[in-house]
Design a protein around this motif. Structure first.
Motif, mmCIF file in Angstrom:
data_model
loop_
_atom_site.group_PDB
_atom_site.id
_atom_site.type_symbol
_atom_site.label_atom_id
_atom_site.label_comp_id
_atom_site.label_asym_id
_atom_site.label_seq_id
_atom_site.Cartn_x
_atom_site.Cartn_y
_atom_site.Cartn_z
ATOM 1 N N THR A 30 12.560 12.045 -3.180
ATOM 2 C CA THR A 30 11.719 12.380 -4.333
ATOM 3 C C THR A 30 12.428 12.051 -5.648
ATOM 4 O OG1 THR A 30 12.513 14.672 -4.408
ATOM 5 C CG2 THR A 30 10.575 14.218 -3.053
ATOM 6 N N LYS A 31 13.762 12.083 -5.644
ATOM 7 C CA LYS A 31 14.520 11.731 -6.843
ATOM 8 C C LYS A 31 14.671 10.224 -6.988
ATOM 9 C CE LYS A 31 17.103 16.067 -6.957
ATOM 10 N NZ LYS A 31 18.440 16.712 -6.865
ATOM 11 N N VAL A 32 14.522 9.519 -5.883
ATOM 12 C CA VAL A 32 14.622 8.055 -5.897
ATOM 13 C C VAL A 32 13.350 7.431 -6.460
ATOM 14 C CG1 VAL A 32 14.665 6.024 -4.381
ATOM 15 C CG2 VAL A 32 16.323 7.876 -4.057
ATOM 16 N N ASN A 33 12.203 7.996 -6.107
ATOM 17 C CA ASN A 33 10.929 7.428 -6.548
ATOM 18 C C ASN A 33 10.859 7.331 -8.067
ATOM 19 O OD1 ASN A 33 9.735 7.024 -4.004
ATOM 20 N ND2 ASN A 33 9.093 9.159 -3.892
ATOM 21 N N ASN A 34 10.553 6.119 -8.545
ATOM 22 C CA ASN A 34 10.373 5.810 -9.968
ATOM 23 C C ASN A 34 11.674 5.797 -10.777
ATOM 24 O OD1 ASN A 34 7.313 5.639 -10.141
ATOM 25 N ND2 ASN A 34 7.585 7.668 -9.242
ATOM 26 N N LEU A 35 12.818 5.914 -10.099
ATOM 27 C CA LEU A 35 14.089 5.789 -10.813
ATOM 28 C C LEU A 35 14.246 4.355 -11.309
ATOM 29 C CD1 LEU A 35 16.781 7.306 -11.531
ATOM 30 C CD2 LEU A 35 17.739 6.210 -9.494
ATOM 31 N N VAL A 36 14.633 4.195 -12.560
ATOM 32 C CA VAL A 36 14.814 2.873 -13.147
ATOM 33 C C VAL A 36 16.290 2.486 -13.090
ATOM 34 C CG1 VAL A 36 14.605 1.494 -15.249
ATOM 35 C CG2 VAL A 36 12.809 3.138 -14.643
ATOM 36 N N LEU A 37 16.557 1.296 -12.567
ATOM 37 C CA LEU A 37 17.912 0.757 -12.465
ATOM 38 C C LEU A 37 18.009 -0.450 -13.389
ATOM 39 C CD1 LEU A 37 18.247 0.847 -8.564
ATOM 40 C CD2 LEU A 37 18.965 2.612 -10.201
ATOM 41 N N SER A 38 18.931 -0.403 -14.332
ATOM 42 C CA SER A 38 19.041 -1.487 -15.301
ATOM 43 C C SER A 38 19.828 -2.665 -14.733
ATOM 44 C CB SER A 38 19.725 -0.991 -16.579
ATOM 45 O OG SER A 38 21.111 -0.780 -16.348
ATOM 46 N N ARG A 39 19.541 -3.834 -15.254
ATOM 47 C CA ARG A 39 20.263 -5.039 -14.846
ATOM 48 C C ARG A 39 21.767 -4.889 -15.144
ATOM 49 N NH1 ARG A 39 19.314 -10.999 -15.239
ATOM 50 N NH2 ARG A 39 17.224 -10.626 -16.084
ATOM 51 N N ASP A 40 22.110 -4.326 -16.313
ATOM 52 C CA ASP A 40 23.521 -4.174 -16.675
ATOM 53 C C ASP A 40 24.255 -3.284 -15.676
ATOM 54 O OD1 ASP A 40 23.198 -5.788 -18.873
ATOM 55 O OD2 ASP A 40 23.013 -4.133 -20.313
ATOM 56 N N TRP A 41 23.620 -2.170 -15.293
ATOM 57 C CA TRP A 41 24.257 -1.273 -14.321
ATOM 58 C C TRP A 41 24.386 -1.964 -12.960
ATOM 59 C CZ3 TRP A 41 22.669 0.925 -9.663
ATOM 60 C CH2 TRP A 41 23.550 1.883 -9.130
ATOM 61 N N ARG B 29 0.829 -1.205 0.000
ATOM 62 C CA ARG B 29 0.000 0.000 0.000
ATOM 63 C C ARG B 29 0.861 1.252 0.000
ATOM 64 N NH1 ARG B 29 -4.869 0.030 4.170
ATOM 65 N NH2 ARG B 29 -5.363 1.809 2.840
ATOM 66 N N GLY B 30 1.948 1.214 0.782
ATOM 67 C CA GLY B 30 2.836 2.369 0.830
ATOM 68 C C GLY B 30 3.576 2.595 -0.473
ATOM 69 N N ILE B 31 4.095 1.532 -1.066
ATOM 70 C CA ILE B 31 4.834 1.636 -2.321
ATOM 71 C C ILE B 31 3.960 2.267 -3.409
ATOM 72 C CG2 ILE B 31 5.878 0.316 -4.204
ATOM 73 C CD1 ILE B 31 6.750 -1.748 -2.063
ATOM 74 N N LEU B 32 2.718 1.825 -3.497
ATOM 75 C CA LEU B 32 1.832 2.276 -4.575
ATOM 76 C C LEU B 32 1.562 3.774 -4.532
ATOM 77 C CD1 LEU B 32 -0.730 -0.677 -4.610
ATOM 78 C CD2 LEU B 32 0.973 -0.154 -6.370
ATOM 79 N N THR B 33 1.730 4.402 -3.363
ATOM 80 C CA THR B 33 1.437 5.836 -3.262
ATOM 81 C C THR B 33 2.424 6.700 -4.031
ATOM 82 O OG1 THR B 33 2.745 6.131 -1.223
ATOM 83 C CG2 THR B 33 0.417 5.535 -0.970
ATOM 84 N N VAL B 34 3.614 6.178 -4.328
ATOM 85 C CA VAL B 34 4.624 7.024 -4.983
ATOM 86 C C VAL B 34 4.923 6.590 -6.409
ATOM 87 C CG1 VAL B 34 5.706 7.665 -2.797
ATOM 88 C CG2 VAL B 34 6.547 5.650 -4.034
ATOM 89 N N LEU B 35 4.223 5.571 -6.900
ATOM 90 C CA LEU B 35 4.498 5.083 -8.245
ATOM 91 C C LEU B 35 3.715 5.857 -9.301
ATOM 92 C CD1 LEU B 35 4.529 1.204 -7.758
ATOM 93 C CD2 LEU B 35 6.447 2.805 -7.703
ATOM 94 N N SER B 36 4.404 6.218 -10.344
ATOM 95 C CA SER B 36 3.757 6.886 -11.479
ATOM 96 C C SER B 36 4.508 6.483 -12.754
ATOM 97 C CB SER B 36 3.803 8.402 -11.308
ATOM 98 O OG SER B 36 3.182 9.048 -12.397
ATOM 99 N N PRO B 37 3.860 5.705 -13.622
ATOM 100 C CA PRO B 37 2.471 5.240 -13.517
ATOM 101 C C PRO B 37 2.333 4.056 -12.571
ATOM 102 C CG PRO B 37 3.492 4.348 -15.485
ATOM 103 C CD PRO B 37 4.506 5.262 -14.878
#
Length: 299
Positions: A225-236, A117-125
């Protein structure tokens, strides 16, 4: 009614007091202390005295902070290490008698649901179908989520504190991670999703994932706020894993973005992340700086 939420975790103790914001939560009223309550844990003797004392000190500091807020109710929960320790009752009584805070120890599935429930509050989309996970010091919560519903929730005995302290080599630690994830990957939902041509999105929260995001951004001052929705690739992530393994914990501490108290825990945490990516067949994960605390305030 204004509630303060407190999470007594196996590695970190955190407190959040609601304020302004999209879900009634303002992170300017956020407090955290790394106390490693699960440190030097013994299955027979339970919690170590020094670990309990460090956590009591942090909770006393939280109680002092609370005097500056008009809080009607304190909702404090304990998680994996307090579920398992034979002397957890002794610790809970000390907190009640000395500080006046009553801690409710929640089961793993409740922890998983609240974290979701907490995680879903900051996800977009908002994801259509995802594996949400919360890597803690004493356990890892996994949530299988699809079209607004939780299909399955599990609490696995994979905690980064116990993994780091219980294994001499990263190879032994990796074997323990793979064994711990077996229950998940053997589940019918996981197998059906694996057969699908479109793998579920992987979304993570808690200290391991937020530290990985902070390392990616080379943060000298953490900003959730900069962490939310940041995408981390498998390669990185694979490249980071190789680099971190080559460094001593002392050198890891010097990296911009490395959370205090996380230098020796980041390797087992990253192993869990990479194994989940392998199991899910995904090429990246999305980070979220929200979870159990926010879920408690919404509950």
């Amino acid at each position: 009614m204004i509630r303060a939420a407190i999470d007594i975790g196996s590695n970190t103790v955190r407190m959040l007091i609601p304020g302004s914001g999209p879900i009634g939560v303002s992170h300017e009223n956020y407090f955290r202390r790394v106390t490693r309550l699960a440190g030097d844990y013994d299955p027979v003797a339970g919690l170590a005295s020094a670990s309990m004392e460090r956590t009591l000190i942090a909770l006393r500091q939280f109680a002092a902070e609370l005097t500056g807020f008009k809080v009607d109710e304190i909702c404090a929960v304990g998680t994996a290490i307090l579920r398992n320790a034979v002397n957890s009752k002794e610790f809970l009584e000390k907190v009640h008698n000395e500080i006046g805070i009553d801690i409710r120890v929640i089961d793993g599935k409740t922890e998983a649901e609240l974290s979701c429930r907490g995680i879903l509050t900051v996800l977009s989309p908002t994801p259509k179908r995802a594996v949400l996970f919360d890597i803690g010091g004493g356990s890892t919560e996994i949530i299988m989520y699809e079209n607004g519903k939780i299909l399955q929730r599990e609490s696995l005995p994979l905690g980064v504190v116990q993994l780091a302290e219980g294994h001499e080599s990263s190879g032994d630690c990796l074997l323990a991670v793979q064994a711990g994830l077996k229950k998940l990957i053997d589940s019918s939902i996981w197998k059906s999703w694996k057969r699908d041509t479109c793998p579920p999105e992987l979304i993570g929260t808690a200290g391991t994932v937020t530290t990985l995001a902070a390392l990616k951004l080379e943060m000298h001052h953490y900003d959730g706020t900069k962490v939310n929705n940041l995408v981390l690739s498998r390669d990185w992530l694979n490249s980071l894993y190789s680099m971190l393994r080559a460094l001593s914990p002392e050198k890891r501490r010097e990296l911009p973005g490395m959370e205090e108290g996380r230098a020796d825990l980041i390797i087992p945490g990253l192993q869990i992340v990479l194994e989940l990516l392998d199991c899910a067949g995904g090429n990246s994960l999305r980070a979220a700086d929200a979870g159990l605390l926010e879920g408690l305030l919404l509950d």
